[in-house]
Motif scaffolding. Structure first.
Motif, PDB file in Angstrom:
ATOM      1  N   ALA A  52     -11.202   2.093   9.240  1.00 36.66           N
ATOM      2  CA  ALA A  52      -9.890   2.677   8.985  1.00 36.66           C
ATOM      3  C   ALA A  52      -9.023   2.664  10.244  1.00 36.66           C
ATOM      4  O   ALA A  52      -7.811   2.444  10.171  1.00 36.66           O
ATOM      5  CB  ALA A  52     -10.053   4.100   8.457  1.00 36.66           C
ATOM      6  N   VAL A  53      -9.631   2.885  11.410  1.00 35.48           N
ATOM      7  CA  VAL A  53      -8.883   2.818  12.671  1.00 35.48           C
ATOM      8  C   VAL A  53      -8.363   1.404  12.893  1.00 35.48           C
ATOM      9  O   VAL A  53      -7.235   1.205  13.367  1.00 35.48           O
ATOM     10  CB  VAL A  53      -9.758   3.275  13.858  1.00 35.48           C
ATOM     11  N   ASP A  54      -9.167   0.397  12.540  1.00 37.07           N
ATOM     12  CA  ASP A  54      -8.703  -0.990  12.662  1.00 37.07           C
ATOM     13  C   ASP A  54      -7.451  -1.219  11.819  1.00 37.07           C
ATOM     14  O   ASP A  54      -6.534  -1.932  12.224  1.00 37.07           O
ATOM     15  CB  ASP A  54      -9.804  -1.957  12.224  1.00 37.07           C
ATOM     16  N   GLU A  55      -7.416  -0.618  10.641  1.00 35.86           N
ATOM     17  CA  GLU A  55      -6.225  -0.718   9.803  1.00 35.86           C
ATOM     18  C   GLU A  55      -5.011  -0.092  10.502  1.00 35.86           C
ATOM     19  O   GLU A  55      -3.891  -0.596  10.425  1.00 35.86           O
ATOM     20  CB  GLU A  55      -6.459  -0.022   8.461  1.00 35.86           C
ATOM     21  N   VAL A 112     -11.389   8.370   3.585  1.00 31.45           N
ATOM     22  CA  VAL A 112     -10.224   7.876   2.853  1.00 31.45           C
ATOM     23  C   VAL A 112      -9.161   7.450   3.860  1.00 31.45           C
ATOM     24  O   VAL A 112      -8.857   8.184   4.796  1.00 31.45           O
ATOM     25  CB  VAL A 112      -9.638   8.970   1.937  1.00 31.45           C
ATOM     26  N   ASP A 113      -8.596   6.246   3.673  1.00 29.86           N
ATOM     27  CA  ASP A 113      -7.487   5.813   4.511  1.00 29.86           C
ATOM     28  C   ASP A 113      -6.351   5.303   3.637  1.00 29.86           C
ATOM     29  O   ASP A 113      -6.547   5.020   2.451  1.00 29.86           O
ATOM     30  CB  ASP A 113      -7.931   4.732   5.510  1.00 29.86           C
ATOM     31  N   ASN A 114      -5.173   5.203   4.218  1.00 32.84           N
ATOM     32  CA  ASN A 114      -4.018   4.696   3.478  1.00 32.84           C
ATOM     33  C   ASN A 114      -3.597   3.321   3.984  1.00 32.84           C
ATOM     34  O   ASN A 114      -2.421   3.011   4.077  1.00 32.84           O
ATOM     35  CB  ASN A 114      -2.843   5.680   3.544  1.00 32.84           C
ATOM     36  N   GLY A 115      -4.610   2.498   4.303  1.00 34.71           N
ATOM     37  CA  GLY A 115      -4.356   1.131   4.748  1.00 34.71           C
ATOM     38  C   GLY A 115      -4.099   0.201   3.570  1.00 34.71           C
ATOM     39  O   GLY A 115      -3.721   0.626   2.471  1.00 34.71           O
ATOM     40  N   ARG A 116      -4.342  -1.089   3.795  1.00 39.12           N
ATOM     41  CA  ARG A 116      -4.062  -2.094   2.774  1.00 39.12           C
ATOM     42  C   ARG A 116      -5.064  -2.087   1.637  1.00 39.12           C
ATOM     43  O   ARG A 116      -4.787  -2.562   0.532  1.00 39.12           O
ATOM     44  CB  ARG A 116      -4.056  -3.492   3.414  1.00 39.12           C
ATOM     45  N   VAL A 124     -11.075   0.950  -3.974  1.00 39.20           N
ATOM     46  CA  VAL A 124      -9.977   0.210  -3.348  1.00 39.20           C
ATOM     47  C   VAL A 124      -8.719   0.398  -4.179  1.00 39.20           C
ATOM     48  O   VAL A 124      -8.742   0.196  -5.401  1.00 39.20           O
ATOM     49  CB  VAL A 124     -10.308  -1.297  -3.233  1.00 39.20           C
ATOM     50  N   ARG A 125      -7.660   0.795  -3.527  1.00 39.75           N
ATOM     51  CA  ARG A 125      -6.361   0.925  -4.191  1.00 39.75           C
ATOM     52  C   ARG A 125      -5.495  -0.221  -3.666  1.00 39.75           C
ATOM     53  O   ARG A 125      -5.025  -0.199  -2.523  1.00 39.75           O
ATOM     54  CB  ARG A 125      -5.738   2.290  -3.884  1.00 39.75           C
ATOM     55  N   ARG A 126      -5.333  -1.211  -4.531  1.00 37.27           N
ATOM     56  CA  ARG A 126      -4.685  -2.445  -4.094  1.00 37.27           C
ATOM     57  C   ARG A 126      -4.252  -3.253  -5.325  1.00 37.27           C
ATOM     58  O   ARG A 126      -4.861  -3.143  -6.393  1.00 37.27           O
ATOM     59  CB  ARG A 126      -5.665  -3.262  -3.239  1.00 37.27           C
ATOM     60  N   GLY A 143      -5.059   1.638  -0.130  1.00 36.21           N
ATOM     61  CA  GLY A 143      -6.037   2.158   0.816  1.00 36.21           C
ATOM     62  C   GLY A 143      -7.455   1.986   0.314  1.00 36.21           C
ATOM     63  O   GLY A 143      -7.697   1.376  -0.740  1.00 36.21           O
ATOM     64  N   THR A 144      -8.397   2.528   1.075  1.00 34.21           N
ATOM     65  CA  THR A 144      -9.823   2.399   0.755  1.00 34.21           C
ATOM     66  C   THR A 144     -10.492   3.755   0.870  1.00 34.21           C
ATOM     67  O   THR A 144     -10.184   4.534   1.783  1.00 34.21           O
ATOM     68  CB  THR A 144     -10.517   1.421   1.720  1.00 34.21           C
TER      69      THR A 144
END
Length: 405
Positions: A66-69, A91-95, A152-154, A182-183
């Motif tokens: 998630a930090v990489d995102e 939980v992250d709000n990335g791609r 995965v939310r995409r 996000g993931t």
């Protein structure tokens, strides 16, 4: 004469089995571990230990994705929960992890990420800098978990898949529509592998606050459902806030505010962030990081920092005649008296000594940190003459008092 009484038969060493047939040792005796079986058989090689340290490294490995995102500019919030049953949800709000089918197996990119060991950068990631402890990503966590669920939310939908001990037990399933992205990864560490599966709230909380300092603009929260104890970290001033926290209490700064600067090279393969604060309380503390992971044994970036710091202080002190031409140079030890500093480097291709990244060995990190510290610290001293004079006086007084100059 030999013990056998036969002069033509040589004596055999006591521990040799003369009946062994060397042809019995063949390829069938060589064990090849398939897939993630190697991770489950030798977990310490991938997460450091099967104790509490290895357990927490599992959490850090997922959070590092998630930090990489965030570093790639696609996420600014990470929510971590210790669930009531002792699992971890991140939980992250990335791609969101990629969904496309890849390679001859036809597996989705999600499943490949979670089941295949890869010692090189992922082609689909687009990351200039990648964190993590082992460099092997989410598949290690999956292999060492009794259960893992990925969401995965995409692409306009929510997708889910479940795993047990590193093996997919359901297909990647498309669920309801959503505009979110996000993931979410939820995993339960395998009690058959780890000596304890109870994560420490205090340990995780300290690490996540550290990540918030190191990654300015990133908000990291931690909630414990055993019972609930939420915390949230978000540090707008990044390393300056970190140095303030590490400095002695009550505050005794030689100068204010802390000196902070950052720089990235032209091709974006290395970024350096530094914050320093001298205090009248002794001694100081130096913390270094590479790709947001603490390098407790230091390495190239620390060496570059210390060399540049000592050189800049001596050059400035002589230019301002706080050192006479006959005085010896101030030593590195004297310069460090009362110094609290944080150095963070982010590299495209970090090289570490040890599987859990305790010492950075990239020579370019040494050279670039030296260059950045020399340029920026010299400029700061030149533009802040009153604070600079106080720093040099403090260093000279500390050195004289300890007989180190």
């Amino acid at each position: 004469m030999t013990e056998s009484g036969n002069p033509s038969e040589p004596a055999q060493p006591a521990n040799v089995n003369v009946n062994v047939n060397v042809n019995e040792y063949n390829s069938s005796h060589i064990q090849v571990l398939q897939g993630l079986e190697a991770v489950r058989r030798r977990p310490g090689m991938y997460v450091g230990s099967t104790g509490e340290r290895g357990l927490h490294n599992m959490v850090y490995e997922v959070v590092s994705y998630a930090v990489d995102e965030h570093l790639a500019g696609h996420a600014d919030v990470i929510d971590v929960t210790i669930t009531a049953e002792g699992g971890i949800r991140v939980v992250d709000n990335g791609r969101g992890l990629p969904l496309d089918a890849e390679g001859p197996s036809g597996k989705s990119a999600v499943e490949r990420e979670l089941t295949e060991l890869s010692f090189g950068p992922r082609a689909h990631s687009g990351y200039g800098v990648c964190g993590g402890l082992s460099g092997l990503g989410l598949c290690v966590v999956n292999a060492l978990s009794s259960r893992l669920t990925v969401e995965v939310r995409r692409e306009g939908h929510r997708w889910t898949q479940e795993y047990e001990k590193g093996t997919a037990v359901t297909p990647l399933t498309r669920n309801e529509e959503t505009s979110e992205h996000g993931t979410t990864i939820t995993f339960l560490p395998d009690a058959d592998i780890f000596e304890t599966t109870r994560c420490s709230f205090a340990t995780l909380s300290e690490r996540f606050q550290e990540l918030a300092y190191l990654n300015r603009g990133l908000a990291v929260s931690l909630t414990d459902e055993r019972p609930e104890r939420p915390v949230r970290y978000h540090h707008v001033d990044g390393l300056q806030d970190y140095v303030a926290r590490l400095s002695p209490y009550p505050a005794s700064p030689v100068h204010s505010p802390a000196v902070a600067f950052e720089s990235e090279n032209e091709d974006g393969t290395i970024c350096v962030q530094v914050a320093v604060q001298w205090n009248t309380w002794l001694p100081g503390e130096l913390r270094s990081f590479a790709n947001s992971t603490r390098t407790r044994e230091g390495g190239a970036h620390e060496e570059g920092f210390r060399a540049a710091l000592t050189s800049v202080v001596n050059e400035y002190a002589r230019r301002q005649r706080q050192l006479s031409p006959d005085d010896e140079d101030i030593t590195a030890g004297a310069v460090s008296e009362g110094l609290t500093a944080v150095i963070s480097v982010k590299l495209a291709h970090p090289v570490f000594g040890g599987a859990t990244r305790t010492r950075l060995t990239n020579p370019e990190a040494n050279a670039y940190v030296q260059d950045v510290v020399s340029r920026h610290l010299t400029d700061w001293l030149d533009h802040n003459p009153n604070e600079a004079a106080s720093i040099i006086r403090h260093i000279l007084n500390a050195a004289t008092g300890r007989g180190r100059w």
